[in-house]
Write a protein that holds these residues in place. Structure first.
Motif, PDB file in Angstrom:
ATOM      1  N   VAL A  18       5.621  16.808  12.735  1.00  0.00           N
ATOM      2  CA  VAL A  18       6.099  15.656  13.510  1.00  0.00           C
ATOM      3  C   VAL A  18       5.014  14.581  13.608  1.00  0.00           C
ATOM      4  CG1 VAL A  18       6.910  14.908  15.773  1.00  0.00           C
ATOM      5  CG2 VAL A  18       7.734  17.058  14.812  1.00  0.00           C
ATOM      6  N   MET A  19       3.775  14.996  13.850  1.00  0.00           N
ATOM      7  CA  MET A  19       2.684  14.039  13.980  1.00  0.00           C
ATOM      8  C   MET A  19       2.433  13.305  12.671  1.00  0.00           C
ATOM      9  SD  MET A  19       1.555  13.643  16.967  1.00  0.00           S
ATOM     10  CE  MET A  19       0.179  12.637  16.408  1.00  0.00           C
ATOM     11  N   SER A  20       2.533  14.000  11.545  1.00  0.00           N
ATOM     12  CA  SER A  20       2.319  13.334  10.254  1.00  0.00           C
ATOM     13  C   SER A  20       3.363  12.256  10.020  1.00  0.00           C
ATOM     14  CB  SER A  20       2.336  14.357   9.119  1.00  0.00           C
ATOM     15  OG  SER A  20       3.634  14.903   8.934  1.00  0.00           O
ATOM     16  N   MET A  21       4.626  12.522  10.411  1.00  0.00           N
ATOM     17  CA  MET A  21       5.675  11.508  10.278  1.00  0.00           C
ATOM     18  C   MET A  21       5.394  10.301  11.160  1.00  0.00           C
ATOM     19  SD  MET A  21       9.161  13.810  10.230  1.00  0.00           S
ATOM     20  CE  MET A  21       9.477  15.031   8.952  1.00  0.00           C
ATOM     21  N   ILE A  22       5.050  10.562  12.412  1.00  0.00           N
ATOM     22  CA  ILE A  22       4.784   9.464  13.352  1.00  0.00           C
ATOM     23  C   ILE A  22       3.607   8.620  12.874  1.00  0.00           C
ATOM     24  CG2 ILE A  22       4.055   8.915  15.698  1.00  0.00           C
ATOM     25  CD1 ILE A  22       5.560  11.399  16.634  1.00  0.00           C
ATOM     26  N   VAL A  23       2.538   9.287  12.455  1.00  0.00           N
ATOM     27  CA  VAL A  23       1.350   8.576  11.990  1.00  0.00           C
ATOM     28  C   VAL A  23       1.661   7.749  10.750  1.00  0.00           C
ATOM     29  CG1 VAL A  23      -0.898   8.907  10.901  1.00  0.00           C
ATOM     30  CG2 VAL A  23      -0.334  10.135  13.005  1.00  0.00           C
ATOM     31  N   PHE A  24       2.337   8.358   9.794  1.00  0.00           N
ATOM     32  CA  PHE A  24       2.617   7.668   8.544  1.00  0.00           C
ATOM     33  C   PHE A  24       3.485   6.431   8.782  1.00  0.00           C
ATOM     34  CE2 PHE A  24       4.575   6.895   4.438  1.00  0.00           C
ATOM     35  CZ  PHE A  24       3.530   7.114   3.555  1.00  0.00           C
ATOM     36  N   VAL A  25       4.567   6.605   9.519  1.00  0.00           N
ATOM     37  CA  VAL A  25       5.464   5.475   9.775  1.00  0.00           C
ATOM     38  C   VAL A  25       4.768   4.403  10.604  1.00  0.00           C
ATOM     39  CG1 VAL A  25       7.614   4.775  10.898  1.00  0.00           C
ATOM     40  CG2 VAL A  25       7.535   6.889   9.562  1.00  0.00           C
ATOM     41  N   GLY A  26       4.010   4.827  11.620  1.00  0.00           N
ATOM     42  CA  GLY A  26       3.323   3.861  12.470  1.00  0.00           C
ATOM     43  C   GLY A  26       2.304   3.033  11.722  1.00  0.00           C
ATOM     44  N   VAL A  27       1.496   3.673  10.887  1.00  0.00           N
ATOM     45  CA  VAL A  27       0.465   2.957  10.140  1.00  0.00           C
ATOM     46  C   VAL A  27       1.083   2.052   9.084  1.00  0.00           C
ATOM     47  CG1 VAL A  27      -1.433   3.238   8.501  1.00  0.00           C
ATOM     48  CG2 VAL A  27      -1.350   4.642  10.566  1.00  0.00           C
ATOM     49  N   TYR A  28       2.082   2.539   8.375  1.00  0.00           N
ATOM     50  CA  TYR A  28       2.677   1.751   7.302  1.00  0.00           C
ATOM     51  C   TYR A  28       3.600   0.644   7.807  1.00  0.00           C
ATOM     52  CZ  TYR A  28       0.789   4.355   3.400  1.00  0.00           C
ATOM     53  OH  TYR A  28      -0.067   4.881   2.473  1.00  0.00           O
ATOM     54  N   ALA A  29       3.861   0.615   9.110  1.00  0.00           N
ATOM     55  CA  ALA A  29       4.655  -0.466   9.690  1.00  0.00           C
ATOM     56  C   ALA A  29       3.789  -1.629  10.159  1.00  0.00           C
ATOM     57  CB  ALA A  29       5.482   0.056  10.857  1.00  0.00           C
ATOM     58  N   VAL A  30       2.475  -1.472  10.084  1.00  0.00           N
ATOM     59  CA  VAL A  30       1.555  -2.494  10.583  1.00  0.00           C
ATOM     60  C   VAL A  30       0.931  -3.245   9.416  1.00  0.00           C
ATOM     61  CG1 VAL A  30      -0.532  -2.913  11.911  1.00  0.00           C
ATOM     62  CG2 VAL A  30       1.049  -1.122  12.634  1.00  0.00           C
ATOM     63  N   GLY A  31       1.227  -4.509   9.282  1.00  0.00           N
ATOM     64  CA  GLY A  31       0.559  -5.376   8.323  1.00  0.00           C
ATOM     65  C   GLY A  31       0.858  -5.046   6.876  1.00  0.00           C
ATOM     66  N   ASN A  32       0.298  -5.863   6.013  1.00  0.00           N
ATOM     67  CA  ASN A  32       0.444  -5.692   4.568  1.00  0.00           C
ATOM     68  C   ASN A  32      -0.928  -5.710   3.928  1.00  0.00           C
ATOM     69  OD1 ASN A  32       1.264  -5.543   1.942  1.00  0.00           O
ATOM     70  ND2 ASN A  32       2.255  -7.548   1.884  1.00  0.00           N
ATOM     71  N   PRO A  33      -1.434  -4.551   3.474  1.00  0.00           N
ATOM     72  CA  PRO A  33      -2.792  -4.511   2.907  1.00  0.00           C
ATOM     73  C   PRO A  33      -2.934  -5.318   1.620  1.00  0.00           C
ATOM     74  CG  PRO A  33      -1.654  -2.445   2.513  1.00  0.00           C
ATOM     75  CD  PRO A  33      -0.784  -3.232   3.441  1.00  0.00           C
ATOM     76  N   VAL A  34      -1.812  -5.634   0.964  1.00  0.00           N
ATOM     77  CA  VAL A  34      -1.881  -6.405  -0.268  1.00  0.00           C
ATOM     78  C   VAL A  34      -2.529  -7.763  -0.031  1.00  0.00           C
ATOM     79  CG1 VAL A  34      -0.486  -7.507  -2.071  1.00  0.00           C
ATOM     80  CG2 VAL A  34       0.109  -5.234  -1.248  1.00  0.00           C
ATOM     81  N   ASP A  35      -2.247  -8.367   1.121  1.00  0.00           N
ATOM     82  CA  ASP A  35      -2.799  -9.683   1.436  1.00  0.00           C
ATOM     83  C   ASP A  35      -4.314  -9.648   1.602  1.00  0.00           C
ATOM     84  OD1 ASP A  35      -0.210 -10.654   1.441  1.00  0.00           O
ATOM     85  OD2 ASP A  35       0.059 -10.283   3.592  1.00  0.00           O
ATOM     86  N   ILE A  36      -4.866  -8.460   1.866  1.00  0.00           N
ATOM     87  CA  ILE A  36      -6.309  -8.329   2.058  1.00  0.00           C
ATOM     88  C   ILE A  36      -6.984  -7.786   0.801  1.00  0.00           C
ATOM     89  CG2 ILE A  36      -8.102  -7.153   3.402  1.00  0.00           C
ATOM     90  CD1 ILE A  36      -6.209  -7.159   5.767  1.00  0.00           C
ATOM     91  N   VAL A  37      -6.366  -6.804   0.163  1.00  0.00           N
ATOM     92  CA  VAL A  37      -6.970  -6.157  -1.005  1.00  0.00           C
ATOM     93  C   VAL A  37      -6.964  -7.073  -2.222  1.00  0.00           C
ATOM     94  CG1 VAL A  37      -6.762  -4.213  -2.589  1.00  0.00           C
ATOM     95  CG2 VAL A  37      -6.353  -3.871  -0.147  1.00  0.00           C
ATOM     96  N   ILE A  38      -5.880  -7.809  -2.418  1.00  0.00           N
ATOM     97  CA  ILE A  38      -5.742  -8.654  -3.608  1.00  0.00           C
ATOM     98  C   ILE A  38      -6.284 -10.050  -3.315  1.00  0.00           C
ATOM     99  CG2 ILE A  38      -4.083  -9.646  -5.240  1.00  0.00           C
ATOM    100  CD1 ILE A  38      -2.258  -7.306  -4.680  1.00  0.00           C
ATOM    101  N   PRO A  39      -7.109 -10.612  -4.182  1.00  0.00           N
ATOM    102  CA  PRO A  39      -7.657 -11.957  -3.978  1.00  0.00           C
ATOM    103  C   PRO A  39      -6.546 -12.995  -3.875  1.00  0.00           C
ATOM    104  CG  PRO A  39      -8.805 -10.822  -5.750  1.00  0.00           C
ATOM    105  CD  PRO A  39      -7.624  -9.981  -5.410  1.00  0.00           C
TER     106      PRO A  39
END
Length: 325
Positions: A18-39
């Protein structure tokens, strides 16, 4: 006993799922790393290739499936920013955090229990009242403020201790430790003290309350009637009676101290996993964030599981379910 262990192990497994689901969904719902990782000047083709390489083009449920499959094989993925396996990245920072946490929690427990027992034995004395006042202060003052005061006092004004960093380290079996060197000890004093103050205040109040209750028990009364000295009563009876709540708090606080050493590590620039997660949040390094939170949840679950087993070994009522753990 075997049935009790199996039951607790199954509960731990369900909690982790249950914790892995909550953590995964919570983290992946915040922001878009593409805007930071890609120039910003990257072409559309480069952007699409990076998104595909990072697996961000898959539906969320598929991304979670890939994460679980890798996790079952001991792989937490690769860091978006550092471009290295997440476990290697966390493993390189873990000794610094464990060193800081173990020193602070052992100091807090040793000093806190000793002061709490003294305050419980002589509750009306001036020293006992001063100890309880210190515990209230430890609860009330935020750790980041205490950390800044420690730096201003002992590093800036007096110049006795360094303000940050880990200092000189010595490798033992390939793992660097700073407490084995004089310079490293100087660097660890302030962050360990800052991290220990709240825990020490908790141990003081817990040990005092347990001691006051134990001193009124029939066991202690009979021991006094038998002519046993106060010192022996404290060692053989009082400490034994208050050991179970102290063991519980020690285990839970060990996990919480590892999880929430973020503030102390940030203030003192301590190169542990707490500072790593803060840096990772700033750049939305999702694999590092997910791995940190999942491992933290696993740590809490394992500590609770171990404490349950210790209780079951100490008190047979726990195994039979007649008392609450």
């Amino acid at each position: 006993m075997l049935g009790f262990v199996v039951q607790r192990a199954f509960q731990a497994f369900v909690v982790m799922v249950v914790m892995s689901m909550i953590v995964f969904v919570g983290v992946y719902a915040v922001g878009n790393p593409v805007d930071i990782v890609i120039p910003p000047d990257a072409t559309q083709a480069m952007r699409a290739e990076a998104i595909h390489r990072l697996g961000l083009d898959l539906p969320l449920w598929q991304q979670y499936g890939v994460f679980v499959w890798r996790l079952l094989h001991g792989d937490f993925g690769r860091s978006f920013v550092y471009n290295m396996p997440v476990l290697d990245l966390i493993g390189g920072r873990l000794p610094a955090t464990l060193e800081l946490v173990l020193i602070s929690i052992l100091f807090a427990t040793g000093v806190g229990v000793s002061l709490g027992v003294y305050a419980g034995v002589r509750p009306s004395g001036l020293v006992a009242k001063s100890i309880m006042g210190l515990s209230i202060l430890g609860f009330s003052v935020p750790s980041f403020w205490v950390g800044l005061i420690l730096i201003l006092t002992f590093a800036v004004s007096l110049g006795w201790l360094p303000a940050g960093g880990r200092g000189e380290t010595v490798e033992v079996f390939g793992v660097p430790w700073s407490f084995l060197t004089l310079d490293g000890l100087g660097h660890i004093v302030l962050p360990a003290l800052n991290l220990a103050l709240f825990k020490m205040a908790m141990m003081i109040r817990l040990a005092r309350a347990g001691t006051r209750e134990a001193m009124l028990s029939d066991t202690v009364k009979f021991a006094r009637a038998a002519g046993i000295s106060e010192g022996t009563i404290l060692r053989r009876h009082v400490l034994k009676l208050i050991s179970i709540p102290i063991i519980t708090v020690f285990g839970l606080e060990l996990g919480s101290t590892v999880a929430f050493a973020v503030v102390t590590e940030t203030i003192f620039s301590w190169p542990g996993i707490g500072k790593l997660i803060i840096d990772s949040i700033g750049v939305l390094d999702r694999p590092v964030m997910v791995a940190y939170l999942v491992l933290t949840a696993l740590l809490f679950v394992m500590i609770n599981f171990t404490v349950d087993l210790v209780f079951a070994a100490i008190d047979p009522r726990v195994r039979s379910g007649k008392t609450r753990t």
